[in-house]
Structure formats: structure tokens, C-alpha cells
Design an enzyme around this catalytic site. Structure first.
Site, mmCIF file in Angstrom:
data_model
loop_
_atom_site.group_PDB
_atom_site.id
_atom_site.type_symbol
_atom_site.label_atom_id
_atom_site.label_comp_id
_atom_site.label_asym_id
_atom_site.label_seq_id
_atom_site.Cartn_x
_atom_site.Cartn_y
_atom_site.Cartn_z
ATOM 1 N N LYS A 24 27.910 8.882 -25.853
ATOM 2 C CA LYS A 24 29.048 7.968 -25.997
ATOM 3 C C LYS A 24 29.040 7.429 -27.418
ATOM 4 O O LYS A 24 27.997 6.995 -27.906
ATOM 5 C CB LYS A 24 28.862 6.815 -25.003
ATOM 6 C CG LYS A 24 30.139 6.346 -24.344
ATOM 7 C CD LYS A 24 29.792 5.352 -23.244
ATOM 8 C CE LYS A 24 30.948 4.503 -22.843
ATOM 9 N NZ LYS A 24 32.110 5.104 -22.314
ATOM 10 N N GLY A 25 30.182 7.477 -28.077
ATOM 11 C CA GLY A 25 30.298 6.898 -29.413
ATOM 12 C C GLY A 25 31.295 5.773 -29.386
ATOM 13 O O GLY A 25 31.791 5.399 -28.318
ATOM 14 N N GLY A 28 34.714 7.742 -28.628
ATOM 15 C CA GLY A 28 34.890 8.702 -27.551
ATOM 16 C C GLY A 28 33.622 8.983 -26.776
ATOM 17 O O GLY A 28 32.539 8.513 -27.132
ATOM 18 N N LYS A 44 34.785 16.611 -25.783
ATOM 19 C CA LYS A 44 34.907 15.250 -26.322
ATOM 20 C C LYS A 44 36.257 14.659 -25.950
ATOM 21 O O LYS A 44 37.306 15.257 -26.201
ATOM 22 C CB LYS A 44 34.770 15.299 -27.848
ATOM 23 C CG LYS A 44 34.634 13.947 -28.488
ATOM 24 C CD LYS A 44 34.209 14.154 -29.920
ATOM 25 C CE LYS A 44 34.008 12.895 -30.684
ATOM 26 N NZ LYS A 44 33.474 13.136 -32.009
ATOM 27 N N ASP A 143 30.022 10.029 -42.497
ATOM 28 C CA ASP A 143 29.302 9.363 -41.401
ATOM 29 C C ASP A 143 27.982 10.071 -41.107
ATOM 30 O O ASP A 143 27.625 10.289 -39.943
ATOM 31 C CB ASP A 143 30.208 9.319 -40.154
ATOM 32 C CG ASP A 143 29.833 8.175 -39.231
ATOM 33 O OD1 ASP A 143 29.065 7.283 -39.658
ATOM 34 O OD2 ASP A 143 30.303 8.162 -38.076
#
Ligand SMILES: Nc1ncnc2c1ncn2[C@@H]1O[C@H](COP(=O)(O)OP(=O)(O)OP(=O)(O)O)[C@@H](O)[C@H]1O
Length: 352
Positions: A24-25, A28, A44, A143
Site C-alpha cells: 500500500k502506498g 494506491g 495497481k 522518488d
């Protein structure tokens, strides 16, 4: 790249069942799904903050950037997409990375990686970033962090999550600075400051994390930032104090490797962007000095080498003996001792 049927993918995740959730980010969730030919994939699904208006911008960007890239062994592989046009919902299908993230390996797992494995991971991540920075089109990931470095079924590290990535051809003025605290370049304060050096800074933080096993930001420690903690220690070459103490003491044969990796990490996180190395230089340094595996010979070879060395030592001793016999009576004992010493030294040189 395949266009999947949306309903088929929902079914593949058992309607986004929690037991299928693999990560889990902030934007999403990623689910494990079985598609055609019993193939296991990662699906995703963006987190939609509103039930009515669905923001797909981060997922769209990730698809756009991944589509522009050639396949690379160090970068996550995009397999396909899916669009439910009636509801404007999208899904991204990629290769499944079943062994979790580098973040979990370093900070959650009870068995932290060995020194050679850490060097191997650093090389793979450096190659991934080099592929982005030196490729056509040039891509800035924005990132790079341990949570976005994932392991495939063979424990090979790959760079993932291209949601914030920027193509060189993009209108850069509209790109507001973005990234993750702890990894984000402090010089990247305005859109005009976007450059590959931002990724180099984040890579430097990951490199420090790999070597020390410390989190990028650890509020339980002082200083909390890994950069503020490590850079002064690197300046004083206090390598052993930085190296992860949860595993065996850094072996002698890896000391030089770690010293070089720490020095390059310190340059990556320099507050002066000009002093930061390019990813090409970083990859070269880590590859050239990264002792990934100590050379081990099969037992029969070691035995053969010992016999050869022993014979050579005896021959040498006999020659010395002959030469010195006329000068000293007690010379024999002396030579055999020095011969043994010589053998030990030669062996030490070959194996260490
Ligand atoms: N291909 C994959 N295979 C297995 N797990 C994955 C895969 N891709 C992502 N994950 C897991 O899902 C998590 C979230 O994915 P990702 O980082 O892409 O989402 P995000 O919302 O963009 O995250 P962020 O918070 O960094 O913006 C990852 O940290 C990882 O644990």
C-alpha cells in the site's frame, strides 16, 4: 503491452481482497492477481479520494513513463493496463515482485542482508538509475527510496513506482517539487531546480541506508536524518561505526569497498549540487570496487594449489640450503621455518 479487461482484473484480485494485497502506498494499493495462462501479476489500483471524480494523474504518469522506456533488468516491467471507461477507473498491471521491498529487508526482516548482498543491491539500483539518466528519453525518477526498490523471485532488486517520474521532454515549469521526506534533495526547492542531481541525492541516502541499516529519518535517534549522522563520520573515515552492527563485523576484504561506497554516498548527498557525481561515475566506482563475492576455490583446487606451493617452497628451501650450507651449520632449521612462513604468506595473499 496488453490491454486487459477491467472486470477480469477485478476478478483476478478476488474483488480487491485483503488477502491479495501485497503493498500500500500513499496513492494506491497493489494486489497479487492471476491472469491468463495462470500468470501471477501485480495489479495497481489508485486510491480515489472521491467516489465521483477519479484522479488517475499519478497512474497515467506512471504508465506514460514506463511506456517510454525499453525493457531493462533493473527496472520494473510494465505488462499492461486496463480502463473502465464508464467509471473512469484505471489499473496498471506489472510484473509481480514477491520478495517485498528493500525497506522491509533492511528495517523489518529479522535476517538483514549480508555484506556482499548489500553491494549487489547497490550496484543494481545504480544501474537502474543510470539506465534512466543516460537513456533516451532521459527520465528523472524523483522518488528513489528503499520502499520503491523491490525484489523479484530470484531476489534481484528492481526500481519501481514511476508515479512522480519526469521525462526530459516534459514541460518542467509545471512540475512542482515532489518526493519523499528524508530522500528529497534539499536543493530541489523550485521547478527550475529539477535535475538528475535530485535523483543522485536520493540514491546517496539509499546507499547510506543499505550500509548502515538505519532509516532515512529515524525520530528515535539524534540526529534523526541519516545524512546528518553519517556525513561527519564518513569525513573522519569511521567506517565501522557506520556499518550495520546487526550482522557480522565487516570482513577485512570488504573494508576498502565500504570505504569507497561511503565516500561516494557522502558526495551524492553533498549540499553543493556541483560536487555530486553523475550516476555513470557512481556505477563505475561501485562496480569496480564492489567485491560482491569472496573468491572461493573448490576443495580439489585448493589442495592442488597447496601441493604446488609446497613443492615450490621445498625447491626454494633446497636452493637456499645449498647456497648457505657452506656458510652456516644450523641453517637447515632456519630455512624450513622461513619456508613455512613464506607458504603462509603466499596462501594468505591468494585467499584474502
Ligand atoms: N510489482 C509489484 N510487486 C509486488 N509489490 C509491489 C509492486 N509494486 C508495488 N508493490 C508494493 O506496493 C507498495 C506501494 O506501491 P507504490 O509505491 O507503487 O504505490 P504508491 O502509492 O505510488 O506509493 P508512494 O507512497 O511511494 O507514492 C510498494 O511499497 C510495494 O510494497
Amino acid at each position: 503491452m496488453e490491454e486487459y479487461d477491467y472486470e477480469e482484473l477485478v476478478k483476478a484480485t478476488e474483488n480487491y481482497s485483503p488477502k491479495r494485497l501485497v503493498g500500500k502506498g500513499s496513492h494506491g494499493s497493489v494486489y497479487k492477481g492471476t491472469v491468463k495462462d495462470n500468470k501471477l501479476v501485480a495489479i495497481k489500483k489508485p486510491t480515489y479520494s472521491s467516489e465521483v471524480v477519479h484522479d488517475n494523474s499519478k497512474l497515467d504518469n506512471e504508465i506514460r513513463v514506463l511506456l517510454s522506456l525499453r525493457e531493462n533488468p533493473h527496472v520494473i516491467n510494465l505488462l499492461g493496463t486496463s480502463h473502465d471507461s464508464a467509471n473512469n477507473k484505471k489499473l496498471l498491471v506489472m510484473e509481480l515482485m514477491p520478495n517485498g521491498s528493500l525497506h522491509d529487508l533492511l528495517h523489518v526482516c529479522t535476517t538483514p542482508p549480508t555484506w556482499p548482498k548489500r553491494v549487489e543491491i547497490a550496484i543494481r539500483v545504480a544501474r537502474a538509475v543510470q539506465f534512466l539518466h543516460e537513456g533516451k528519453p532521459l527520465v528523472i525518477h524523483r522518488d528513489i527510496k528503499s520502499a520503491n526498490i523491490l525484489f523479484d523471485s530470484n531476489w534481484n532488486a528492481k526500481l519501481a513506482d514511476f508515479g512522480l517520474a519526469v521525462l526530459q521532454s516534459d514541460d518542467q515549469v509545471s512540475q512542482l517539487p515532489a518526493g519523499t521526506i528524508g530522500y528529497l534533495d534539499p536543493c530541489y526547492t523550485t521547478p527550475s531546480k529539477l535535475s538528475t542531481k535530485n535523483d543522485v541525492f536520493s540514491f546517496g541516502v539509499v546507499l547510506l541506508e543499505i550500509i548502515s541499516g538505519r532509516k532515512a529519518i529515524d525520530m528515535c535517534r539524534t540526529p534523526a536524518s541519516i545524512v546528518d549522522w553519517a556525513v561527519p563520520l564518513i569525513g573522519e573515515l569511521r567506517v565501522h561505526e557506520i556499518c550495520d552492527t546487526r550482522i557480522a563485523l565487516l570482513p577485512t576484504y570488504m573494508e576498502a569497498t565500504m570505504r569507497r561506497m561511503l565516500c561516494i554516498a557522502a558526495r551524492c548527498v553533498s549540499s553543493n549540487e556541483e560536487l555530486r557525481p553523475s550516476i555513470g561515475e557512481i556505477t563505475r566506482v561501485i562496480e569496480n570496487h564492489g567485491v560482491v563475492q569472496r573468491v572461493r576455490f573448490p576443495i580439489w583446487m585448493s589442495f592442488l594449489r597447496s601441493v604446488i606451493l609446497m613443492r615450490r617452497q621445498r625447491k626454494l628451501a633446497r636452493r637456499w640450503q645449498a647456497r648457505c650450507a657452506t656458510q652456516q651449520g644450523e641453517v637447515h632449521t632456519h630455512i624450513s621455518t622461513s619456508g613455512k612462513l613464506l607458504l603462509k604468506e603466499v596462501l594468505a595473499e591468494q585467499y584474502i
